[in-house]
Design a protein around this motif. Structure first.
Motif, PDB file in Angstrom:
ATOM      1  N   ARG A   1      37.736  68.989  45.051  1.00 61.16           N
ATOM      2  CA  ARG A   1      36.722  69.963  45.435  1.00 61.16           C
ATOM      3  C   ARG A   1      36.399  70.852  44.229  1.00 61.16           C
ATOM      4  O   ARG A   1      37.022  70.742  43.178  1.00 61.16           O
ATOM      5  N   PHE A   2      35.440  71.738  44.411  1.00 60.96           N
ATOM      6  CA  PHE A   2      35.052  72.652  43.344  1.00 60.96           C
ATOM      7  C   PHE A   2      36.280  73.414  42.841  1.00 60.96           C
ATOM      8  O   PHE A   2      37.026  74.007  43.609  1.00 60.96           O
ATOM      9  N   GLY A   3      36.489  73.385  41.540  1.00 62.95           N
ATOM     10  CA  GLY A   3      37.604  74.097  40.923  1.00 62.95           C
ATOM     11  C   GLY A   3      38.830  73.249  40.668  1.00 62.95           C
ATOM     12  O   GLY A   3      39.756  73.699  39.984  1.00 62.95           O
ATOM     13  N   PHE A   4      38.865  72.016  41.182  1.00 63.22           N
ATOM     14  CA  PHE A   4      40.050  71.179  40.971  1.00 63.22           C
ATOM     15  C   PHE A   4      40.215  70.853  39.495  1.00 63.22           C
ATOM     16  O   PHE A   4      39.267  70.462  38.811  1.00 63.22           O
ATOM     17  N   HIS A   5      41.459  70.954  38.995  1.00 66.99           N
ATOM     18  CA  HIS A   5      41.720  70.637  37.591  1.00 66.99           C
ATOM     19  C   HIS A   5      43.143  70.127  37.385  1.00 66.99           C
ATOM     20  O   HIS A   5      43.624  70.048  36.255  1.00 66.99           O
ATOM     21  N   GLU A   6      43.808  69.732  38.437  1.00 70.46           N
ATOM     22  CA  GLU A   6      45.205  69.354  38.359  1.00 70.46           C
ATOM     23  C   GLU A   6      45.393  67.892  37.941  1.00 70.46           C
ATOM     24  O   GLU A   6      44.452  67.111  37.914  1.00 70.46           O
ATOM     25  N   ALA A   7      46.651  67.559  37.620  1.00 69.87           N
ATOM     26  CA  ALA A   7      47.090  66.176  37.369  1.00 69.87           C
ATOM     27  C   ALA A   7      46.189  65.407  36.414  1.00 69.87           C
ATOM     28  O   ALA A   7      45.743  64.307  36.734  1.00 69.87           O
ATOM     29  N   PRO A   8      45.914  65.931  35.223  1.00 71.55           N
ATOM     30  CA  PRO A   8      45.020  65.215  34.308  1.00 71.55           C
ATOM     31  C   PRO A   8      45.540  63.847  33.883  1.00 71.55           C
ATOM     32  O   PRO A   8      44.740  62.966  33.552  1.00 71.55           O
TER      33      PRO A   8
ATOM     34  N   LEU B   1      54.559  65.226  34.002  1.00 74.63           N
ATOM     35  CA  LEU B   1      53.959  63.936  34.343  1.00 74.63           C
ATOM     36  C   LEU B   1      54.509  63.519  35.708  1.00 74.63           C
ATOM     37  O   LEU B   1      55.414  62.699  35.817  1.00 74.63           O
ATOM     38  N   VAL B   2      53.940  64.086  36.732  1.00 76.93           N
ATOM     39  CA  VAL B   2      54.433  63.877  38.091  1.00 76.93           C
ATOM     40  C   VAL B   2      53.929  62.539  38.633  1.00 76.93           C
ATOM     41  O   VAL B   2      52.758  62.181  38.462  1.00 76.93           O
ATOM     42  N   ALA B   3      54.811  61.800  39.283  1.00 76.60           N
ATOM     43  CA  ALA B   3      54.431  60.532  39.912  1.00 76.60           C
ATOM     44  C   ALA B   3      53.770  60.827  41.256  1.00 76.60           C
ATOM     45  O   ALA B   3      54.435  61.178  42.220  1.00 76.60           O
TER      46      ALA B   3
ATOM     47  N   THR C   1      51.156  56.854  35.718  1.00 78.32           N
ATOM     48  CA  THR C   1      51.854  56.753  34.442  1.00 78.32           C
ATOM     49  C   THR C   1      52.665  58.023  34.207  1.00 78.32           C
ATOM     50  O   THR C   1      52.113  59.125  34.145  1.00 78.32           O
ATOM     51  N   THR C   2      53.976  57.858  34.083  1.00 77.96           N
ATOM     52  CA  THR C   2      54.857  59.008  33.893  1.00 77.96           C
ATOM     53  C   THR C   2      55.645  58.937  32.592  1.00 77.96           C
ATOM     54  O   THR C   2      56.386  59.870  32.273  1.00 77.96           O
TER      55      THR C   2
END
Length: 261
Positions: free
Chosen positions: A137-144, A171-173, A179-180
């Motif tokens: 959603r608007f503003g999401f920027h996690e888990a690149p 590097l969360v699975a 890819t971790t």
């Protein structure tokens, strides 16, 4: 289905007046309205404190009191949202390009903007046949490391800064395909940098794939990204056509952002 919520840690208690006020706005936004009791329970704040803060927010136009004793978002937040959209470059011509991307591909289409050192989703166009990925959603920027547009950001970073960034974010699975391993991710990012396109196959949410290309300034500086996503298999066999379509949209969006249109 696995989402990024599993990677988040519990939020610290909201103790200051400003933190409590912001927390109330977030709860009202997430629930499409909330009663004072619901706000008190959600934030672990005494009911009299909720009423006091809600009165101030209502008077300032950030909340409004509706029937059945519930609070909803006020008009002032819409003004702030419109201002934010202008700041990130969300003009009608730009959003129209994202709509055309959705219509041309039949896939959910996204625009992300580089802001504050993060690749932030600012516009999504989808349909019942091919809905967006719910967290995006608007503003999401996690888990690149697990998203196609996030990989574009990581590939563009100086390697030393990227290592520091990943040390801080981890590097969360998120799925079995995420890819971790740092070396494996570095190798993939080298390919992304060389080809100028990033792919993601079930790494963010199992059963969903994504592709993204960068939006760049005239000096090749990264401005953002355009991307598409769909259920597993909907991108397969269409890679060349999707890449060509994404690059064409990226070029037009880049031109619009550079010209301020």
């Amino acid at each position: 289905m696995t989402t990024t919520s599993s990677a988040r840690t519990a939020a610290p208690p909201r103790t200051g007046q400003l933190e409590r006020a912001l927390g109330m706005l977030e709860v009202v936004a997430d629930r499409n309205g909330a009663s004072a009791r619901e706000l008190a329970d959600a934030l672990d704040v005494p009911l009299p404190t909720v009423y006091r803060i809600a009165k101030e927010l209502t008077g300032a136009g950030y909340l409004t009191y509706v029937q059945a004793g519930r609070f909803e978002l006020g008009h002032k937040l819409h003004q702030l949202g419109m201002s934010l959209h202008r700041q990130v470059g969300l003009s009608r011509p730009v959003t129209a390009e994202v709509t055309r991307l959705h219509e041309a591909t039949g896939l959910a289409a996204y625009l992300a903007i580089l802001r504050g050192g993060e690749m932030v989703v600012v516009h999504v166009v989808d349909s019942p046949d091919c809905p967006r990925l719910k967290p995006l959603r608007f503003g999401f920027h996690e888990a690149p490391h697990a998203t196609a547009f996030g990989k574009l950001l990581l590939a563009d970073l100086d390697p030393d800064y990227r290592d520091d960034y990943l040390d801080r974010h981890g590097l969360v699975a998120l799925t079995a395909r995420t890819t971790t391993e740092p070396d494996a991710l570095a190798a993939e990012l080298a390919t992304v940098s060389r080809r100028g396109i990033a792919w993601e196959f079930g790494e963010f949410i199992a059963g969903w794939d994504c592709a993204a290309v960068p939006v760049r300034a005239g000096d090749n500086r990264l401005l953002g990204s355009v991307a598409v996503s769909g259920q597993a298999g909907r991108l397969a066999g269409r890679e060349r056509v999707l890449e060509s379509t994404l690059r064409a949209v990226s070029s037009r969006v880049g031109g619009l952002l550079r010209s301020g249109l």
